[in-house]
Design a protein around this motif. Structure first.
Motif, PDB file in Angstrom:
ATOM      1  N   PRO A 157     -64.029 -18.598 -15.113  1.00  0.00           N
ATOM      2  CA  PRO A 157     -64.145 -17.640 -14.003  1.00  0.00           C
ATOM      3  C   PRO A 157     -62.784 -17.030 -13.669  1.00  0.00           C
ATOM      4  O   PRO A 157     -61.748 -17.634 -13.954  1.00  0.00           O
ATOM      5  CB  PRO A 157     -64.622 -18.502 -12.826  1.00  0.00           C
ATOM      6  N   CYS A 158     -62.804 -15.846 -13.070  1.00  0.00           N
ATOM      7  CA  CYS A 158     -61.554 -15.165 -12.720  1.00  0.00           C
ATOM      8  C   CYS A 158     -60.687 -16.084 -11.853  1.00  0.00           C
ATOM      9  O   CYS A 158     -61.150 -16.651 -10.877  1.00  0.00           O
ATOM     10  CB  CYS A 158     -61.887 -13.871 -11.958  1.00  0.00           C
ATOM     11  N   PHE A 212     -64.240  -1.672 -23.641  1.00  0.00           N
ATOM     12  CA  PHE A 212     -64.646  -0.894 -24.814  1.00  0.00           C
ATOM     13  C   PHE A 212     -64.111  -1.516 -26.109  1.00  0.00           C
ATOM     14  O   PHE A 212     -64.799  -1.595 -27.121  1.00  0.00           O
ATOM     15  CB  PHE A 212     -64.109   0.524 -24.604  1.00  0.00           C
ATOM     16  N   CYS A 213     -62.867  -1.976 -26.062  1.00  0.00           N
ATOM     17  CA  CYS A 213     -62.243  -2.567 -27.252  1.00  0.00           C
ATOM     18  C   CYS A 213     -62.298  -4.093 -27.143  1.00  0.00           C
ATOM     19  O   CYS A 213     -61.970  -4.643 -26.092  1.00  0.00           O
ATOM     20  CB  CYS A 213     -60.786  -2.097 -27.356  1.00  0.00           C
ATOM     21  N   PRO A 214     -62.703  -4.774 -28.224  1.00  0.00           N
ATOM     22  CA  PRO A 214     -62.816  -6.241 -28.145  1.00  0.00           C
ATOM     23  C   PRO A 214     -61.483  -6.943 -27.882  1.00  0.00           C
ATOM     24  O   PRO A 214     -61.477  -8.086 -27.449  1.00  0.00           O
ATOM     25  CB  PRO A 214     -63.382  -6.628 -29.515  1.00  0.00           C
ATOM     26  N   THR A 215     -60.357  -6.255 -28.106  1.00  0.00           N
ATOM     27  CA  THR A 215     -59.056  -6.885 -27.853  1.00  0.00           C
ATOM     28  C   THR A 215     -58.777  -7.027 -26.364  1.00  0.00           C
ATOM     29  O   THR A 215     -57.812  -7.684 -25.984  1.00  0.00           O
ATOM     30  CB  THR A 215     -57.889  -6.073 -28.460  1.00  0.00           C
ATOM     31  N   ASN A 216     -59.566  -6.367 -25.539  1.00  0.00           N
ATOM     32  CA  ASN A 216     -59.274  -6.387 -24.098  1.00  0.00           C
ATOM     33  C   ASN A 216     -60.234  -7.237 -23.279  1.00  0.00           C
ATOM     34  O   ASN A 216     -60.095  -7.327 -22.060  1.00  0.00           O
ATOM     35  CB  ASN A 216     -59.264  -4.952 -23.558  1.00  0.00           C
ATOM     36  N   LEU A 217     -61.209  -7.874 -23.922  1.00  0.00           N
ATOM     37  CA  LEU A 217     -62.225  -8.651 -23.196  1.00  0.00           C
ATOM     38  C   LEU A 217     -61.626  -9.815 -22.415  1.00  0.00           C
ATOM     39  O   LEU A 217     -60.482 -10.200 -22.629  1.00  0.00           O
ATOM     40  CB  LEU A 217     -63.226  -9.227 -24.198  1.00  0.00           C
ATOM     41  N   GLY A 218     -62.435 -10.393 -21.536  1.00  0.00           N
ATOM     42  CA  GLY A 218     -62.042 -11.636 -20.868  1.00  0.00           C
ATOM     43  C   GLY A 218     -61.307 -11.353 -19.573  1.00  0.00           C
ATOM     44  O   GLY A 218     -61.883 -10.863 -18.616  1.00  0.00           O
ATOM     45  N   THR A 219     -60.007 -11.660 -19.579  1.00  0.00           N
ATOM     46  CA  THR A 219     -59.184 -11.320 -18.400  1.00  0.00           C
ATOM     47  C   THR A 219     -58.852  -9.836 -18.381  1.00  0.00           C
ATOM     48  O   THR A 219     -58.569  -9.281 -17.333  1.00  0.00           O
ATOM     49  CB  THR A 219     -57.843 -12.070 -18.425  1.00  0.00           C
TER      50      THR A 219
END
Ligand code: ADP
Ligand code: CIR
Length: 356
Positions: free
Chosen positions: A100-101, A269-276
């Motif tokens: 979680p954040c 949009f880009c998978p490199t930016n997912l998550g946090t």
């Protein structure tokens, strides 16, 4: 059913990739087996494998080469995306879950360069998607306008440190736009990777930038992601920069609903930016260490850091100025992502100091 002409595009894309000398993550993981599994699938909004890979096929020199045309692509085309995510984010597996954040205790983050010898400026950004809207390739012109109206109304209401003005790209004077880009505040125009991903449709409609008077809190609207929330200032005071970002995000969350996935965290949009979605960076001069670029890259990667040029991704390091940031964004907390950059940059500075 996926239309015949798209299937033809896909078949020739696969041949082009196989013949390419460049090793993008797309080429690495779109094996014939995976291709055969995914070729005939589409999302409920109609996104195909071709929508996800066109950027990396048109730009064979991509580092990654894939984008999710809509949020469902991460599920429908998981055989490809999961591998790319695991590789880029250094081991986040399909069975992993984004915690979680957690912004952590901001006061535990210090100044990365208290004597202001190496670090020119510090920036932390995160990305957010508005719940209920697809990503760029599937947005209509009307949706761009609607989203800009919604977001700019919320931004115009911000108070205190975050109080500022929204400037639409539509109608912005070219010299003003260029100055904002040169000063590292605004996204560039005509990025070939985003262009080929179908992310620049209807440009500049719905795109814009918000900033406070000191240009230390900024929000990009409808560039690569629906929102990019940014805090930056000169020098190495990461605590101040991070604190301002966290407060800004908290204010925006009260008024806007952002899309979050049960295991992938905040969706981008880009998978490199997912998550946090966190990229914490410094613009830094390390003259001795960077004399050997390959060595600097390898030292940086020991601390999970990524090296970019002085105008961001795919740019050169003008005047020996590098952009060094955390590489992983998923599989750790927001606090840990920022701490990764903090600790790594302090180590790089120590190495620079110890060099003859
Ligand atoms: P993003 O950070 O959104 O992934 P880019 O790599 O394209 O995208 O960088 C966007 C802009 O932010 C560029 O102009 C880049 O030079 C600037 N930037 C990145 N880090 C810093 C920093 N620490 N200080 C000042 N500007 C920065
Ligand atoms: C590429 O594949 O090179 C571009 N589509 C940009 C990908 C984002 N790269 C990154 O390292 N965060």
């Amino acid at each position: 059913r996926v239309p015949e002409e798209i299937l033809n595009e896909l078949d020739s894309a696969m041949e082009k990739l196989e013949a390419s000398p460049h090793m993008s993550l797309l080429k690495k993981y779109l094996t014939r087996d995976v291709f055969e599994e995914l070729r005939d699938l589409q999302t409920p909004l109609g996104a195909t494998l071709w929508d996800c890979i066109r950027s990396g096929v048109i730009n064979l020199d991509s580092n990654i080469g894939v984008y999710a045309a809509d949020a469902q692509c991460y599920t429908v085309f998981d055989l490809l995306f999961d591998k790319v995510i695991e590789d880029y984010h250094l081991g986040f597996k399909k069975i992993s879950r984004q915690p979680p954040c957690d912004w952590g205790n901001i006061r535990n983050i210090g100044n990365v360069d208290p004597t202001s010898t190496y670090v020119v400026s510090t920036r932390v950004r995160c990305g957010r998607s508005l719940d209920g809207y697809p990503f760029n390739p599937k947005l209509t012109e009307a949706q761009y306008k609607e989203m800009e109206a919604k977001v700019s109304t919320v931004l115009r209401d911000l108070k205190g440190d975050h109080k500022g003005t929204y400037y639409p790209l539509t109608g912005m004077a070219k010299d003003v736009q260029q100055q904002l880009i040169d000063d590292h505040f605004l996204f560039k125009e005509g990025d070939r990777f985003l262009e080929a991903a179908n992310a620049n449709r209807f440009w500049p409609t719905g795109r814009g930038i918000f900033y406070n008077t000191s240009k230390t809190f900024l929000v990009w609207v409808n560039e690569e992601d629906h929102l990019r929330i940014i805090s930056m200032q000169n020098g190495g005071d990461l605590c101040a920069v991070y604190g301002r970002l966290v407060e800004g995000v908290r204010k925006l969350e009260k008024k806007l609903t952002f899309s979050r996935h049960s295991s992938l965290g905040y969706l981008t949009f880009c998978p490199t930016n997912l998550g946090t979605t966190i990229r914490a960076s410094v613009l830094i001069k390390l003259p001795k260490l960077s004399a050997d670029k390959a060595r600097m890259e390898s030292v940086a990667s020991n601390y999970n850091l990524q090296v970019r040029g002085s105008s961001g991704e795919h740019s050169d390091a003008k005047g020996g100025l590098y952009d060094i940031s955390n590489k992983r964004r998923i599989g750790l907390t927001e606090y840990e992502a920022v701490k990764e950059m903090h600790d790594g940059v302090i180590e790089l500075i120590n190495i620079e100091k110890s060099m003859k």
